[in-house]
Design a protein around this motif. Structure first.
Motif, mmCIF file in Angstrom:
data_model
loop_
_atom_site.group_PDB
_atom_site.id
_atom_site.type_symbol
_atom_site.label_atom_id
_atom_site.label_comp_id
_atom_site.label_asym_id
_atom_site.label_seq_id
_atom_site.Cartn_x
_atom_site.Cartn_y
_atom_site.Cartn_z
ATOM 1 N N LYS A 1 0.839 -1.206 0.000
ATOM 2 C CA LYS A 1 0.000 0.000 0.000
ATOM 3 C C LYS A 1 0.873 1.255 0.000
ATOM 4 O O LYS A 1 0.706 2.155 0.829
ATOM 5 C CB LYS A 1 -0.951 -0.012 1.210
ATOM 6 C CG LYS A 1 -1.729 -1.306 1.378
ATOM 7 C CD LYS A 1 -3.071 -1.265 0.674
ATOM 8 C CE LYS A 1 -3.730 -2.626 0.550
ATOM 9 N NZ LYS A 1 -3.896 -3.369 1.772
ATOM 10 N N GLU B 1 -10.595 3.318 -0.538
ATOM 11 C CA GLU B 1 -9.625 3.198 -1.629
ATOM 12 C C GLU B 1 -9.471 4.511 -2.388
ATOM 13 O O GLU B 1 -8.433 4.752 -3.022
ATOM 14 C CB GLU B 1 -10.055 2.081 -2.599
ATOM 15 C CG GLU B 1 -9.919 0.679 -2.052
ATOM 16 C CD GLU B 1 -11.049 0.281 -1.123
ATOM 17 O OE1 GLU B 1 -12.004 1.079 -0.945
ATOM 18 O OE2 GLU B 1 -11.005 -0.831 -0.548
ATOM 19 N N THR C 1 -8.301 -5.087 -2.362
ATOM 20 C CA THR C 1 -6.855 -5.067 -2.579
ATOM 21 C C THR C 1 -6.458 -5.960 -3.751
ATOM 22 O O THR C 1 -7.025 -7.030 -3.949
ATOM 23 C CB THR C 1 -6.139 -5.545 -1.290
ATOM 24 O OG1 THR C 1 -6.385 -4.597 -0.250
ATOM 25 C CG2 THR C 1 -4.640 -5.684 -1.493
ATOM 26 N N HIS D 1 -4.455 8.973 -1.793
ATOM 27 C CA HIS D 1 -4.149 8.043 -2.885
ATOM 28 C C HIS D 1 -4.122 8.788 -4.221
ATOM 29 O O HIS D 1 -5.157 9.220 -4.729
ATOM 30 C CB HIS D 1 -5.197 6.925 -2.951
ATOM 31 C CG HIS D 1 -5.150 6.012 -1.768
ATOM 32 N ND1 HIS D 1 -6.081 5.026 -1.547
ATOM 33 C CD2 HIS D 1 -4.257 5.925 -0.751
ATOM 34 C CE1 HIS D 1 -5.775 4.380 -0.440
ATOM 35 N NE2 HIS D 1 -4.680 4.903 0.076
#
Ligand code: ZN
Length: 280
Positions: free
Chosen positions: A184, A228, A267, A233
């Motif tokens: 990650k 997510e 994931t 991100h």
């Protein structure tokens, strides 16, 4: 990635067919309140129409996030040590890390590493270092790398592994490892390909990369509020985009798995081997 730059955004697949997917005028529930995003909040997630890769689009300056703000915010409630103790105490059925360690140990068996010596691993962005704690228990010689000084001290003094402070693209003299783990991590950097390209220089012969990234294909089906797509991100991957990114950085995917972890995270995880190495 600013809004202006997003207009001509090129994807890891080589195309430029990005289109807006989600728009945020306020933080989704559960998103950490990083200092860089405490002002006017406006951001978008754009998705490649060809390969499904998603990118963050906003004008916020997140450049200092990992030198202090990230640890301050992510572990604000109880600090690194208590967060570490809490996660280490989780039963295996509730621990993302237990599944990760089992998968890494099993996949490492596929690498034709020389017998008779301890395996070596570098964990890039080691954070709480729960992963390396378990890898150490599994007999691996472990090195942690993290830009935050507190995470490095924690790795060295509490977990008892070698630890280096720095950003992966900036540090020199790392040496070589049988396995380099990006758990990650790639979604947090603007140029994930550069990380993978540099990693090849730090792989021992017949070594490999273990990569975990958020799965945007499954998460998008569940909606814009999914973690997510949180603000830290820059990239959210698809099975295709992870494969294409690996290929462009000089790797072949030896194993690829999609799962929803005990924490609920969608994931993708993969074992990558260098293409030039494969050809030998
Ligand atoms: Zn694409």
């Amino acid at each position: 990635m600013t809004v202006a730059a997003a207009k001509g955004l090129a994807c890891v697949c080589g195309g430029e067919p990005f289109a807006p997917l989600f728009t945020y005028a306020s933080p989704p529930p559960g998103e950490p309140r990083y200092a860089f995003a405490l002002g006017a909040y406006r951001r978008e997630v754009w998705r490649c129409q060809r390969c499904g890769h998603c990118r963050a689009v906003h004008d916020l300056d997140a450049s200092a996030l990992y030198s202090g703000d990230y640890v301050n915010t992510a572990y604000a409630g109880d600090g690194i040590l208590r967060a570490y103790d809490r996660i280490m105490a989780l039963p295996p059925s509730q621990s993302d890390n237990a599944g990760r360690v089992a998968r890494v140990v099993a996949w490492a068996e596929r690498l034709p590493l020389p017998p008779g010596r301890a395996r070596t691993i570098l964990d890039v962005g080691s954070g709480l270092c729960v992963f390396l704690s378990r890898m150490k228990a599994a007999g691996w010689a472990c090195t942690a790398l993290d830009p935050d000084a507190r995470a490095v001290t924690h790795a060295r003094e509490v977990v008892g592994v070698d630890a280096i402070q720095g950003a992966f693209l900036d540090v020199s003299g790392l040496g070589r490892f049988d396995l380099i783990a990006f758990n990650k991590v790639l979604e947090h950097v603007q140029e994930p390909a550069a990380m993978l390209i540099k990693a090849a220089k730090h792989l021992a012969p017949r070594g490999g990369l273990y990569v975990e990234v958020p799965d945007g294909e499954m998460a998008a089906r569940a909606g814009a509020q999914r973690e997510e797509f949180f603000i830290d991100h820059w990239h959210v991957f698809s099975a295709a985009s992870l494969t294409l990114l690996a290929s462009r950085a000089g790797y072949a995917i030896q194993a690829l798995e999609r799962l929803q972890e005990p924490s609920g995270k969608y994931t993708l995880r993969a074992l990558l081997v260098s293409i030039s190495e494969e050809a030998r």
